[in-house]
Enzyme design. Structure first.
Site, mmCIF file in Angstrom:
data_model
loop_
_atom_site.group_PDB
_atom_site.id
_atom_site.type_symbol
_atom_site.label_atom_id
_atom_site.label_comp_id
_atom_site.label_asym_id
_atom_site.label_seq_id
_atom_site.Cartn_x
_atom_site.Cartn_y
_atom_site.Cartn_z
ATOM 1 N N LYS A 50 -24.874 -16.505 -10.365
ATOM 2 C CA LYS A 50 -25.785 -15.425 -10.752
ATOM 3 C C LYS A 50 -25.584 -14.302 -9.736
ATOM 4 C CE LYS A 50 -30.553 -14.398 -12.029
ATOM 5 N NZ LYS A 50 -30.470 -13.050 -11.517
ATOM 6 N N CYS B 82 -41.362 7.900 28.601
ATOM 7 C CA CYS B 82 -41.546 9.097 29.432
ATOM 8 C C CYS B 82 -42.652 10.004 28.906
ATOM 9 C CB CYS B 82 -40.241 9.875 29.541
ATOM 10 S SG CYS B 82 -39.808 10.718 28.003
ATOM 11 N N ASP C 201 -25.893 -10.981 -7.703
ATOM 12 C CA ASP C 201 -27.068 -10.200 -7.336
ATOM 13 C C ASP C 201 -26.697 -8.718 -7.324
ATOM 14 O OD1 ASP C 201 -29.644 -9.816 -6.739
ATOM 15 O OD2 ASP C 201 -29.550 -10.574 -4.685
ATOM 16 N N CYS D 270 -42.918 9.578 23.508
ATOM 17 C CA CYS D 270 -41.986 8.544 23.952
ATOM 18 C C CYS D 270 -42.754 7.455 24.707
ATOM 19 C CB CYS D 270 -40.919 9.163 24.850
ATOM 20 S SG CYS D 270 -39.849 7.925 25.596
ATOM 21 N N TYR E 21 -19.544 -11.125 -17.725
ATOM 22 C CA TYR E 21 -19.952 -12.495 -18.066
ATOM 23 C C TYR E 21 -20.554 -12.644 -19.461
ATOM 24 C CZ TYR E 21 -24.192 -10.386 -16.099
ATOM 25 O OH TYR E 21 -25.217 -9.541 -15.827
ATOM 26 N N LEU F 155 -33.159 -13.149 -18.343
ATOM 27 C CA LEU F 155 -33.092 -14.611 -18.429
ATOM 28 C C LEU F 155 -34.374 -15.239 -17.894
ATOM 29 C CD1 LEU F 155 -29.512 -15.173 -16.952
ATOM 30 C CD2 LEU F 155 -30.178 -15.448 -19.334
ATOM 31 N N LYS G 246 -32.813 -20.103 -9.633
ATOM 32 C CA LYS G 246 -32.833 -19.272 -8.423
ATOM 33 C C LYS G 246 -32.744 -20.174 -7.193
ATOM 34 C CE LYS G 246 -33.722 -14.963 -9.844
ATOM 35 N NZ LYS G 246 -34.849 -14.243 -9.380
ATOM 36 N N ASP H 99 0.744 4.203 -2.686
ATOM 37 C CA ASP H 99 0.471 5.605 -2.327
ATOM 38 C C ASP H 99 1.580 6.529 -2.828
ATOM 39 O OD1 ASP H 99 -1.804 4.803 -1.156
ATOM 40 O OD2 ASP H 99 -1.042 4.852 0.903
ATOM 41 N N CYS I 291 -36.524 10.851 21.277
ATOM 42 C CA CYS I 291 -37.003 11.396 22.541
ATOM 43 C C CYS I 291 -35.855 12.269 23.039
ATOM 44 C CB CYS I 291 -37.267 10.260 23.530
ATOM 45 S SG CYS I 291 -37.437 10.869 25.221
ATOM 46 N N GLU J 243 3.909 1.643 -1.233
ATOM 47 C CA GLU J 243 4.479 1.894 -2.566
ATOM 48 C C GLU J 243 3.405 2.489 -3.485
ATOM 49 O OE1 GLU J 243 7.773 -1.470 -3.560
ATOM 50 O OE2 GLU J 243 5.790 -2.185 -2.942
ATOM 51 N N GLU K 105 -22.057 -7.418 -14.387
ATOM 52 C CA GLU K 105 -22.868 -7.021 -13.241
ATOM 53 C C GLU K 105 -22.042 -6.169 -12.280
ATOM 54 O OE1 GLU K 105 -25.828 -8.539 -13.605
ATOM 55 O OE2 GLU K 105 -26.870 -8.399 -11.674
ATOM 56 N N ASP L 195 0.837 -1.206 0.000
ATOM 57 C CA ASP L 195 0.000 0.000 0.000
ATOM 58 C C ASP L 195 0.869 1.252 0.000
ATOM 59 O OD1 ASP L 195 -2.033 -1.716 0.153
ATOM 60 O OD2 ASP L 195 -2.671 -1.202 2.201
ATOM 61 N N ARG M 127 -28.814 -1.223 -17.817
ATOM 62 C CA ARG M 127 -29.661 -1.968 -18.738
ATOM 63 C C ARG M 127 -30.912 -1.174 -19.117
ATOM 64 N NH1 ARG M 127 -33.940 -5.530 -17.849
ATOM 65 N NH2 ARG M 127 -34.197 -7.012 -19.540
ATOM 66 N N GLU N 84 -22.512 -20.623 -14.239
ATOM 67 C CA GLU N 84 -21.898 -19.435 -13.640
ATOM 68 C C GLU N 84 -22.674 -19.012 -12.406
ATOM 69 O OE1 GLU N 84 -22.039 -16.392 -16.625
ATOM 70 O OE2 GLU N 84 -20.965 -17.630 -18.066
ATOM 71 N N CYS O 91 -35.393 11.061 30.417
ATOM 72 C CA CYS O 91 -36.183 9.881 30.035
ATOM 73 C C CYS O 91 -35.520 8.628 30.619
ATOM 74 C CB CYS O 91 -36.268 9.759 28.518
ATOM 75 S SG CYS O 91 -36.995 8.200 27.990
#
Ligand code: IVH
Length: 662
Positions: free
Chosen positions: A109, A401, A111, A398, A216, A79, A304, A33, A416, A31, A164, A29, A130, A107, A421
């Site tokens: 899927k 109280c 999300d 509340c 993909y 799909l 799914k 930076d 509140c 190097e 994705e 990190d 899309r 593959e 309280c």
């Protein structure tokens, strides 16, 4: 100079590729930076030499006013879904009836949000969503901030690829923690967070979300002389795109089912969300023969995963008051077992969340729990309503109280604000004495509540006056000479605690163990901290404007409290970061799974981190120890599989109590 700019661009681009695409860092990190700083300076001085693929553009640029529409070169199709083995079988059957030699590519899927990337002459010129499949939105400015998307690919060609955009589970957790501190609505899942992050007008915000992308799909594989989908994936990988390693070429239904079952087992261990498996015909010639409907390719299907959801009754919605006064609606559920644990309560976060889901009391609700994640109410089965359900009404006063609740402008939570309280005060006192703050042994939640109800505790200073009431306390039900003596000894001992423990115990909104440490180290004395300005606080890395405000406000309002704590002889000076070395913990990588009696996940994490342990979400071969409580998730199996040391509940409790003895 031109040469040096080119050289630095190449070094940094390769470093990004090794880190974000191959998951195999090749420079440190420091190097990275150092080169980055040099490149930023040179580009400022010689802007004419800045390259279009400069890694300095990954931090985002000037915000745009609106999203332009873009028409896709070819439609971005969706799909068809399959939900069972039979449906996969019938998909295969239909295809194989007509065509003889077929192989399939399986593959993950992902999300997330689908994405199209267009390169001209090897340079990224457009990123688009899309949209409706034909027309999407131009998100080039945001796509450029995604570290795993190359700004320049390895061949100077014109090409479009699709994939994705995703946001990792870890980023969702961090993002939601921050949003909670700022009083903003929480993202419900990684997909929503990815969608919200990629549709930002200001790419600097997107850059901070640390999105990722898997590629993909290649819409025009023939242009590159390719014959199979698998070859397209290899080709895209060779151009520098991040293509999943989990992809598998399968010949039979059995192989496909094995792939799916393996992924179901592995799913919780992945750093990102997947919701199924995509099965695609491999040969491009066969794909063409099989053809398309207007919406879908007929040569692919999305299986799914079975839902991890259960249905139960929402019996009531009750409200709790946190130590900051924040009001949280909670679902009271007919007890139900989800993935091995019984659930009868779930947070509903805030009014907007309940209204967003349109929940009514009496509804049958969908509760889901994925792996170790906290159970969540995801929605109601409105078709099961019979008219007896009651509308949700946000309270105005509340519940404890009765003072009028306040909703600050721009925030979604009600508070509140009554400083006296009882619910707020009890929770603040509990927090002050807790393990991650002043660690007053023997003073559990119930004892604090009972001392509060008896009138012995009101604010933090009262802990240190309790010894004056020793005789009276001994007479309370459930207490005796010995237990009271123990409590008083731990209270006395807590006076010598570190400054960071005290700061954390004060319960300033958004200041947890980590920030308390930062503040203690920076200001060295509570008197310096209380005198600090918003500006000086904001200058500290990790402290943003909201937090700075909270800190200044706290000390303005609590002058007398701090004076009294100092007067009582409580340590308010930084003792240095002698913290902390423990052979069992320091430098070790931990993963926690299951529940540990008396300790929350956050508490364990805090204590381990104070002792320089590293706590991560997922078990990998780099994990040193897996902490396993009751009802452990699949992380436990993974630990066994990888032969990783396991600490059971007894062991972790023993270690935690040892670590807590300062
Ligand atoms: S292929 C013509 N592969 O799932 C082929 N899609 O439910 C088009 N998705 O819109 C898509 N992972 O956003 C494909 N490995 C994968 C995928 C994938 C996730 C998404 C994609 C698509 C949606 C369909």
């Amino acid at each position: 100079m031109k040469e040096r700019i080119e050289e630095l661009t190449n070094i940094l681009e390769k470093a990004n590729y090794d880190y974000y695409v191959l998951n195999n860092p090749t420079i440190t990190d420091q190097e990275f930076d150092k080169y980055m700083r040099e490149l930023i300076l040179l580009e400022e001085k010689y802007p004419q030499y800045k390259l279009p693929n400069s890694p300095t553009s990954k931090v985002g640029g000037t915000p745009i006013d609106k999203f332009d529409k873009v028409t896709h070169e070819s439609p971005m199709l969706s799909l068809p879904n399959a939900f069972s083995e039979e449906e996969i079988e019938s998909f295969i059957q239909k295809i194989e009836d007509e065509h003889l030699k077929i192989s399939y590519v399986c593959e993950q899927k992902f999300d997330g949000i689908s994405l199209s990337l267009v390169y001209k002459n090897g340079l990224l010129v457009r990123g688009a969503t899309r949209g409706d499949g034909l027309v999407g939105e131009d998100i080039t400015h945001n796509v450029k901030t995604i570290q795993s998307i190359p700004l320049k690919i390895k061949k100077a060609i014109d090409i479009e690829v699709r994939g994705e955009v995703i946001l990792s589970k870890k980023m969702l957790e961090l993002l939601n923690e921050e949003r909670k501190t700022n009083g903003e609505a929480l993202f419900q899942n990684c997909r929503n967070a990815a969608a919200g992050s990629i549709r930002q007008l200001d790419s600097k915000i997107t850059a901070k979300r640390k999105l990722d992308a898997f590629i993909y799909h290649l819409p025009n594989p023939k242009d590159f002389g390719l014959k199979t989908h698998y070859e397209s994936l290899e080709f895209m990988k060779s151009l520098g795109f991040k293509v999943s390693d989990s992809t598998k070429l399968c010949k039979t239904k059995k192989e496909i089912i094995t792939y799916i079952n393996n992924l179901i087992d592995k799913r919780d261990l992945l750093p990102y969300d997947i919701d199924g498996v995509v099965i695609k015909v491999n040969e491009l010639e066969n794909q063409e023969k099989i053809g398309y409907t207007s919406k879908y390719p007929k040569w692919a299907i999305a299986y799914k995963f079975p839902s991890q959801d259960v249905y139960t009754k929402l019996k009531d919605i009750i409200f709790t008051v946190g130590r900051t006064g924040q009001i949280t609606p909670n679902a009271v559920l007919e007890p139900v077992i989800v993935m091995g644990s019984t659930i009868s309560r779930a947070t509903l976060h805030n009014e907007d969340y309940v209204n967003g889901l349109d929940l009514k009391i009496g509804d049958t609700v969908i509760v889901s729990k994925a792996g170790d994640v906290i159970p969540e109410v995801k929605g109601a089965l409105k078709e099961r309503r019979d008219g007896s359900e009651k509308d949700f009404v946000m309270i105005e006063n509340c519940p404890i109280c009765d003072s009028k609740l306040i909703k600050k402008e721009g925030l979604i939570d009600y508070f509140c604000l009554n400083d006296s309280c009882p619910a707020r005060n009890i929770n603040s006192l509990i927090h002050f004495a807790s393990r991650s703050a002043m660690n007053i042994e023997g003073l559990g939640e119930e004892i604090i509540e009972s001392f509060y109800n008896e009138g012995y505790l009101r604010d933090f200073t009262d802990f240190y006056y309790l010894h004056q009431y020793k005789e009276e306390l001994k007479l309370l039900e459930g207490f005796g000479e010995k237990s009271i003596n123990n409590i008083l000894t731990s209270i006395e001992k807590s006076k010598a605690n570190s400054l960071e423990r005290l700061i954390s115990g004060l319960g300033i909104r958004g200041v947890g163990v980590k920030n308390a440490k930062v503040l203690a180290k920076e200001y060295k004395d509570i008197n310096n901290l209380r005198a600090s300005s918003k500006e000086s606080l904001e200058a500290i890395k990790d402290i943003g404007p909201t937090l700075a405000n909270n800190i200044v406000n706290f000390f303005t309002l609590n002058k007398a409290l701090i004076d009294n704590l100092i007067e009582l002889g409580i340590n308010v000076r930084y003792k240095g970061s002698k913290e902390k070395h423990n052979d069992l913990v320091t430098g070790k990588r931990f993963v926690i799974t299951g529940t540990i009696e008396n300790f929350s996940r956050d508490e364990i994490k805090n204590i381990l981190e104070i002792n320089k342990g590293i706590v991560s979400e997922n078990v990998s071969k780099n994990t040193d120890i897996v902490i396993t409580g009751k009802n452990p998730g699949s992380k436990y199996n993974k630990a066994l599989e990888l032969n990783i040391q396991i600490w059971d509940e007894e062991k972790i409790k023993e270690v935690l109590s040892q670590l807590n003895k300062e």
